[in-house]
Every structure is written in C-alpha cells, then in structure tokens.
Scaffold this motif. Structure first.
Motif, PDB file in Angstrom:
ATOM      1  N   PRO A 158       0.811  -1.234   0.000  1.00  0.00           N
ATOM      2  CA  PRO A 158       0.000   0.000   0.000  1.00  0.00           C
ATOM      3  C   PRO A 158       0.834   1.269   0.000  1.00  0.00           C
ATOM      4  O   PRO A 158       0.372   2.316  -0.467  1.00  0.00           O
ATOM      5  CB  PRO A 158      -0.823  -0.118   1.292  1.00  0.00           C
ATOM      6  N   SER A 159       2.054   1.202   0.511  1.00  0.00           N
ATOM      7  CA  SER A 159       2.888   2.401   0.522  1.00  0.00           C
ATOM      8  C   SER A 159       3.378   2.771  -0.871  1.00  0.00           C
ATOM      9  O   SER A 159       3.784   3.919  -1.110  1.00  0.00           O
ATOM     10  CB  SER A 159       4.101   2.185   1.439  1.00  0.00           C
ATOM     11  N   LEU A 160       3.304   1.819  -1.803  1.00  0.00           N
ATOM     12  CA  LEU A 160       3.780   2.090  -3.163  1.00  0.00           C
ATOM     13  C   LEU A 160       2.935   3.154  -3.841  1.00  0.00           C
ATOM     14  O   LEU A 160       3.461   4.055  -4.516  1.00  0.00           O
ATOM     15  CB  LEU A 160       3.771   0.799  -3.979  1.00  0.00           C
ATOM     16  N   LEU A 161       1.624   3.073  -3.661  1.00  0.00           N
ATOM     17  CA  LEU A 161       0.726   4.046  -4.278  1.00  0.00           C
ATOM     18  C   LEU A 161       0.975   5.443  -3.728  1.00  0.00           C
ATOM     19  O   LEU A 161       0.962   6.427  -4.472  1.00  0.00           O
ATOM     20  CB  LEU A 161      -0.730   3.639  -4.051  1.00  0.00           C
ATOM     21  N   LEU A 162       1.218   5.542  -2.421  1.00  0.00           N
ATOM     22  CA  LEU A 162       1.500   6.841  -1.823  1.00  0.00           C
ATOM     23  C   LEU A 162       2.806   7.425  -2.359  1.00  0.00           C
ATOM     24  O   LEU A 162       2.894   8.630  -2.624  1.00  0.00           O
ATOM     25  CB  LEU A 162       1.575   6.703  -0.297  1.00  0.00           C
ATOM     26  N   THR A 163       3.796   6.571  -2.533  1.00  0.00           N
ATOM     27  CA  THR A 163       5.061   7.045  -3.095  1.00  0.00           C
ATOM     28  C   THR A 163       4.874   7.473  -4.538  1.00  0.00           C
ATOM     29  O   THR A 163       5.465   8.476  -4.988  1.00  0.00           O
ATOM     30  CB  THR A 163       6.126   5.937  -3.014  1.00  0.00           C
ATOM     31  N   LEU A 164       4.046   6.748  -5.290  1.00  0.00           N
ATOM     32  CA  LEU A 164       3.767   7.125  -6.673  1.00  0.00           C
ATOM     33  C   LEU A 164       3.091   8.489  -6.743  1.00  0.00           C
ATOM     34  O   LEU A 164       3.395   9.292  -7.633  1.00  0.00           O
ATOM     35  CB  LEU A 164       2.894   6.058  -7.341  1.00  0.00           C
ATOM     36  N   VAL A 165       2.197   8.764  -5.800  1.00  0.00           N
ATOM     37  CA  VAL A 165       1.588  10.100  -5.728  1.00  0.00           C
ATOM     38  C   VAL A 165       2.675  11.151  -5.496  1.00  0.00           C
ATOM     39  O   VAL A 165       2.655  12.233  -6.100  1.00  0.00           O
ATOM     40  CB  VAL A 165       0.534  10.155  -4.601  1.00  0.00           C
ATOM     41  N   GLY A 166       3.652  10.821  -4.647  1.00  0.00           N
ATOM     42  CA  GLY A 166       4.724  11.762  -4.337  1.00  0.00           C
ATOM     43  C   GLY A 166       5.659  12.030  -5.497  1.00  0.00           C
ATOM     44  O   GLY A 166       6.292  13.092  -5.549  1.00  0.00           O
ATOM     45  N   THR A 167       5.779  11.079  -6.434  1.00  0.00           N
ATOM     46  CA  THR A 167       6.647  11.301  -7.592  1.00  0.00           C
ATOM     47  C   THR A 167       5.892  11.796  -8.816  1.00  0.00           C
ATOM     48  O   THR A 167       6.415  12.602  -9.586  1.00  0.00           O
ATOM     49  CB  THR A 167       7.393  10.002  -7.957  1.00  0.00           C
ATOM     50  N   ALA A 168       4.660  11.318  -9.002  1.00  0.00           N
ATOM     51  CA  ALA A 168       3.909  11.638 -10.218  1.00  0.00           C
ATOM     52  C   ALA A 168       3.165  12.969 -10.129  1.00  0.00           C
ATOM     53  O   ALA A 168       3.195  13.769 -11.084  1.00  0.00           O
ATOM     54  CB  ALA A 168       2.923  10.516 -10.528  1.00  0.00           C
ATOM     55  N   LEU A 169       2.501  13.241  -9.012  1.00  0.00           N
ATOM     56  CA  LEU A 169       1.684  14.449  -8.916  1.00  0.00           C
ATOM     57  C   LEU A 169       2.529  15.730  -8.954  1.00  0.00           C
ATOM     58  O   LEU A 169       2.182  16.667  -9.686  1.00  0.00           O
ATOM     59  CB  LEU A 169       0.812  14.396  -7.664  1.00  0.00           C
ATOM     60  N   PRO A 170       3.629  15.843  -8.197  1.00  0.00           N
ATOM     61  CA  PRO A 170       4.455  17.044  -8.338  1.00  0.00           C
ATOM     62  C   PRO A 170       5.014  17.222  -9.745  1.00  0.00           C
ATOM     63  O   PRO A 170       5.147  18.353 -10.230  1.00  0.00           O
ATOM     64  CB  PRO A 170       5.584  16.813  -7.325  1.00  0.00           C
ATOM     65  N   TRP A 171       5.337  16.113 -10.409  1.00  0.00           N
ATOM     66  CA  TRP A 171       5.841  16.192 -11.783  1.00  0.00           C
ATOM     67  C   TRP A 171       4.766  16.738 -12.713  1.00  0.00           C
ATOM     68  O   TRP A 171       5.028  17.589 -13.562  1.00  0.00           O
ATOM     69  CB  TRP A 171       6.282  14.799 -12.249  1.00  0.00           C
ATOM     70  N   LEU A 172       3.527  16.260 -12.551  1.00  0.00           N
ATOM     71  CA  LEU A 172       2.409  16.768 -13.354  1.00  0.00           C
ATOM     72  C   LEU A 172       2.190  18.252 -13.109  1.00  0.00           C
ATOM     73  O   LEU A 172       2.074  19.047 -14.050  1.00  0.00           O
ATOM     74  CB  LEU A 172       1.145  15.966 -13.029  1.00  0.00           C
TER      75      LEU A 172
END
Length: 283
Positions: free
Chosen positions: A19-33
């Motif tokens: 479950p922590s993977l999705l949170l980390t993906l938010v941390g890398t993908a959303l700021p990039w977007l």
C-alpha cells in the motif's frame, strides 16, 4: 537466465500490492504533473509576461530589449542545473525539490499580487520572474527525474518511473493548452497567481508523500543492491564454471585450491569496491 526473466512479472505484481507504493507514486507523479503545467506553460508564456510587465511596444529598441529580457530569462535557468549537480547529494532530492517549489511559489505570488504596479519597477519584475526559472531547474526540473529511480524498489522501478514521467507529460499538455486562453479570459496576473498556488500545492504534496530524503538508498537498500549485482554476476559466471570459483581437477592439492580462492576473493573485493564507488557517485 530464462527462469529469472520469467519471475520478473510475478515479482512486479507482488511488489505493487504494497500500500505504501501508491503513496510514493503520488509523491513522484503528482508534483511532476503540477510542475510541468507551470514549466511548459510558462515557456510559451514568457513574451506575454514581458510585454505586460515591461510595456508592449513595436519600436525597434523595445523589441531588442524584449529579446534581451527573454534571453536573460532562458540563460539564468542554466546555473540551476549546475548547482543541483553539486548540492543534490548533500541535501537530498526531496529537500531540493521543496526549496524549488517554495521559492517559485513566493516569486509567482508576488508577481501576481503586484502585477499592476510592476511596470513601474521593471528590473524587480524581471528579477522575480527569473527566480522562477532558476529555482525550477535547481529544484523540481532536476529532482522529478531523479526521485523515481531512487524511491522505488528494483522490481517496479522502471514501471513507476514511466508512470511518473507520463504524468509529467500530461501536465505539459495541460499547461500548453490552458495558459493562453486563460490569460485572454482572466489576465496575465491571474495566471501567475495560479502558478503560485500550484507551486505551494506541489510543495505540500512533496512534503506529505515523498518518504525520507527522497531516496530509499539507505544502508539496507545499498546492501540489497550489492546482493542484486552479485546475483546477476553469479548467473553470468555460472555459465563459465561458477561464480568466484576456479575449475580444478580432483587431484590438485589443497594449496592450489587455497591460492585460487584467495585470488577469487581479492578480485571480488576489488569488483564490489568499484561498484560501490559507482553507486555512490550516481545515487
């Protein structure tokens, strides 16, 4: 090797259940977007900001000055990359990204809030606007590329990096398509205030969702990487008689075996010492 490749999809699907993977993906993908919305939108938006702040004119002297201002804004961003190379290892990509978004948010907000009065202070306006380009390259335009490769485990690293980069490209499309019509509808100052709000939002997303210093290369992870390198080298060497071993006949004496083992150990030590130096330099 074939069995190792067959296990890769299985390892991937097991890893994404975390479950922590999705949170980390938010941390890398959303700021990039969010960053690419501002970055690519502003690169097309520079002439409008210069015209609005410096005053629009068609005289040759003013056109030349506008060209100089545009060149200055583009060139001032180059030192951001250079500084990032020297400081990212010391302070970490997460902190560097936070600094970038914070300064960008302050600069965009100041320009947007005092947009009507800035034509009276053209040098101040140019300085504030140049800060957005300098700290974008010093911060998120460098760190958004780095963090996915350092935050995700080997099993999902390439896939999660690809998803993060795709989010950035989506943001680039959004900024390119949205900025021009919105500036015509609401004005340049409003767009700059939007950029300030996006910068602050990106700051808090980074703060909340990016774990640690923006890198999972702790001591444990470095040892995991070393084990991975060793296992891959082992698979390769097994085809040539075994990893770290020398094929000897049964009738060879123990002294010869001991000498071969020592040479193998020395070679292995040099190999992984060099690999560690390489890992520290890039990671």
């Amino acid at each position: 090797t074939i069995e190792h490749e067959d296990r890769e999809p299985e390892k991937f699907w097991q890893s994404i259940k975390d479950p922590s993977l999705l949170l980390t993906l938010v941390g890398t993908a959303l700021p990039w977007l969010l960053f690419d919305i501002m970055f690519y939108g502003n690169n097309l938006f520079i002439p409008k900001v210069i015209d609005a702040v410096m005053g629009q004119s068609s005289s040759p002297a003013d056109i030349l000055q506008e060209t100089r201002d545009d060149l200055f804004l583009k060139s001032v961003s180059i030192p951001g990359y250079i500084i990032a190379i020297f400081v990212i290892q010391k302070i970490g990509p997460k902190k560097l990204q936070l600094i970038g978004f914070l300064i960008m948010g302050l600069a965009y907000s100041l320009i947007g809030l005092f947009f009507e009065n800035l034509p009276n202070y053209p040098l101040l306006a140019l300085f504030l606007y140049s800060l957005t380009f300098l700290f974008s390259n010093l911060g998120p335009n460098s760190t958004t590329f780095v963090m996915p490769g350092r935050l995700f485990k080997e099993e999902v690293r390439s896939s999660m990096s690809g998803l993060s980069g795709a989010a950035g490209k989506l943001g680039a499309i959004m900024g390119t398509l949205a900025f021009d019509p919105m500036s015509k509808e609401y004005g340049v100052g409003f767009i700059l205030m939007i950029c300030g709000s996006i910068s602050f939002l990106s700051f808090f997303v980074t703060l909340a969702f990016v774990p640690g210093s923006g890198s999972l290369l702790s001591k444990d992870d470095k040892s995991d990487e070393g084990s991975t390198v060793k296992s891959l080298l082992g698979e390769c060497c097994e085809e040539n008689g075994g990893y770290g071993e020398v094929a000897v006949d049964d009738d060879e004496n123990e002294e010869a075996e001991g000498g071969a083992a020592r040479k193998s150990a020395e070679g292995e030590g040099k190999l992984f010492k060099g690999a560690n130096k390489f890992t520290k330099f890039w990671c």
